[in-house]
Design an enzyme around this catalytic site. Structure first.
Site, PDB file in Angstrom:
ATOM      1  CG  LEU A 119      -1.866  -1.152   1.399  1.00 17.13           C
ATOM      2  CD1 LEU A 119      -2.653  -1.003   2.696  1.00 17.13           C
ATOM      3  CD2 LEU A 119      -2.816  -1.234   0.223  1.00 17.13           C
ATOM      4  CD  GLU A 165       3.036   4.115   4.557  1.00 14.62           C
ATOM      5  OE1 GLU A 165       4.102   4.135   5.198  1.00 14.62           O
ATOM      6  OE2 GLU A 165       2.373   3.069   4.384  1.00 14.62           O
ATOM      7  CG  HIS A 174       3.490  -0.818  12.100  1.00 15.51           C
ATOM      8  ND1 HIS A 174       4.413  -1.558  11.414  1.00 15.51           N
ATOM      9  CD2 HIS A 174       2.886  -0.009  11.191  1.00 15.51           C
ATOM     10  CE1 HIS A 174       4.379  -1.218  10.136  1.00 15.51           C
ATOM     11  NE2 HIS A 174       3.468  -0.275   9.976  1.00 15.51           N
ATOM     12  CG  ASP A 185       3.123   1.937  20.476  1.00 14.58           C
ATOM     13  OD1 ASP A 185       3.405   1.952  21.701  1.00 14.58           O
ATOM     14  OD2 ASP A 185       2.017   2.334  20.038  1.00 14.58           O
ATOM     15  CB  VAL A 187       2.869   5.501  21.942  1.00 12.16           C
ATOM     16  CG1 VAL A 187       1.668   6.361  22.290  1.00 12.16           C
ATOM     17  CG2 VAL A 187       3.680   6.136  20.809  1.00 12.16           C
ATOM     18  CG  ASP A 222      -8.025   3.342   3.970  1.00 11.25           C
ATOM     19  OD1 ASP A 222      -7.077   2.716   4.490  1.00 11.25           O
ATOM     20  OD2 ASP A 222      -7.889   4.071   2.962  1.00 11.25           O
TER      21      ASP A 222
HETATM   22  N1  ARG Z   1       1.244  -1.623   5.027  1.00 17.58           N
HETATM   23  C1  ARG Z   1       1.556  -0.239   4.984  1.00 17.58           C
HETATM   24  C2  ARG Z   1       2.690   0.117   5.949  1.00 17.58           C
HETATM   25  O1  ARG Z   1       3.045  -0.618   6.821  1.00 17.58           O
HETATM   26  C3  ARG Z   1       0.346   0.661   5.176  1.00 17.58           C
HETATM   27  C4  ARG Z   1      -0.874   0.148   5.843  1.00 17.58           C
HETATM   28  C5  ARG Z   1      -1.984   1.165   5.738  1.00 17.58           C
HETATM   29  N2  ARG Z   1      -3.280   0.696   6.156  1.00 17.58           N
HETATM   30  C6  ARG Z   1      -4.444   1.190   5.699  1.00 17.58           C
HETATM   31  N3  ARG Z   1      -5.581   0.807   6.188  1.00 17.58           N
HETATM   32  N4  ARG Z   1      -4.490   2.055   4.761  1.00 17.58           N
HETATM   33  O2  ARG Z   1       3.290   1.184   5.892  1.00 17.58           O
HETATM   34 ZN    ZN Z   2       3.364   1.010   8.452  1.00 15.24          ZN
HETATM   35 CA    CA Z   3       1.794   1.333  23.547  1.00 14.66          CA
END
Ligand code: ARG
Ligand code: ZN
Ligand code: CA
Length: 249
Positions: A119, A165, A174, A185, A187, A222
């Site tokens: 993505l 991103e 993440h 993470d 946080v 999303d």
């Molecule tokens: N897989 C990508 C990353 O780790 C983006 C994931 C975005 N998810 C979404 N629901 N748009 O950077």
């Molecule tokens: Zn990511």
């Molecule tokens: Ca945490």
């Protein structure tokens, strides 16, 4: 709370087919989503997590290019490369991509066909200046809620890949820390989790607590995502404020 920080953005559309040469309107729909998500004015914001925060960061397409000339903040490059993966060639004119604009003055966003189900991907603060920025797959850049006829692919058609991103670009990890319950993470107000989320499960519980599947830094659909937290805000603003790695933006 601090001041609003506005980041100048350039979007490099790198296309191999006419469909990949997305409209200005599709680009603008993505900038709108970024501004809503980072100001917490997104229409899907709710009260489920009280630690949800307005990041007080805004994004503006550049109006002056590196040579001092007026610009709409969008570059368009035709390429013979059909698929990029994450090897950063899209960031190099010599490889059929597009060189960045000065990465200490602009947040560079490249949009092209990544292939392989990827993505998007991002560079964390402190990396090589010549490749700094974020990259999104064409059909995941922009939002189907903000226009019609856009080239987008559900369920990642609401612009949240770019929000995710840019979260990485501003130093967010993440939400599951890319590891099991012992991996964080960095946080404190995001619940501990041991795995990425797919889809939008209502009650995913790992590591003894309810997962924040609505966080932009998870892998949920999303339409499921709607927040960053106060702790994530502190981490992002630290790189933008004085002394931080991205203060020049
Ligand atoms: N897989 C990508 C990353 O780790 C983006 C994931 C975005 N998810 C979404 N629901 N748009 O950077
Ligand atoms: Zn990511
Ligand atoms: Ca945490």
């Amino acid at each position: 709370d601090g001041q609003i920080i506005t980041i100048p953005v350039v979007v490099h559309v790198v296309y191999n087919t006419a469909q990949q040469n997305i409209s200005d309107a599709q680009v603008l729909s993505q900038i709108e989503v970024l501004n809503e998500d980072f100001r917490r004015t997104n229409s899907d914001a709710n009260n489920k997590w009280s630690q949800a925060a307005d990041i007080q960061v805004e994004f503006k397409l550049a109006t002056i290019d590196p040579n001092g000339n007026p610009t709409n903040g969008i570059t368009r490059t035709s390429t013979s490369v059909t698929s990029w993966s994450s090897n950063d060639n899209i960031k190099r004119s010599s490889r059929g991509g597009k060189d960045p604009w000065n990465t200490s003055e602009y947040l560079n966003m490249w949009v092209g066909n990544l292939g392989g189900g990827l993505l998007g991907y991002a560079q964390f603060p402190g990396g090589n200046a010549s490749t700094d920025g974020v990259v999104m797959g064409t059909q995941f850049f922009g939002s189907s809620d903000k226009g019609s006829g856009f080239f987008l692919s559900a369920p990642f058609d609401k612009g949240r890949t770019t929000t995710h991103e840019v979260g990485h670009f501003l130093n967010l990890r993440h939400i599951w820390g890319d590891g099991g319950c012992g991996v964080d993470d960095f946080v404190s107000d995001t619940p501990n989790s041991d795995s990425p989320t797919s889809g939008c499960p209502g009650n995913k519980t790992t590591c003894g607590s309810l997962d924040m599947v609505e966080n932009y830094m998870d892998y949920s659909d999303d339409a499921c995502m709607n927040l960053f937290t106060q702790g994530q805000k502190n981490r992002m603003r630290a790189v933008l404020e004085s002394g931080g790695a991205r203060r020049s933006l």
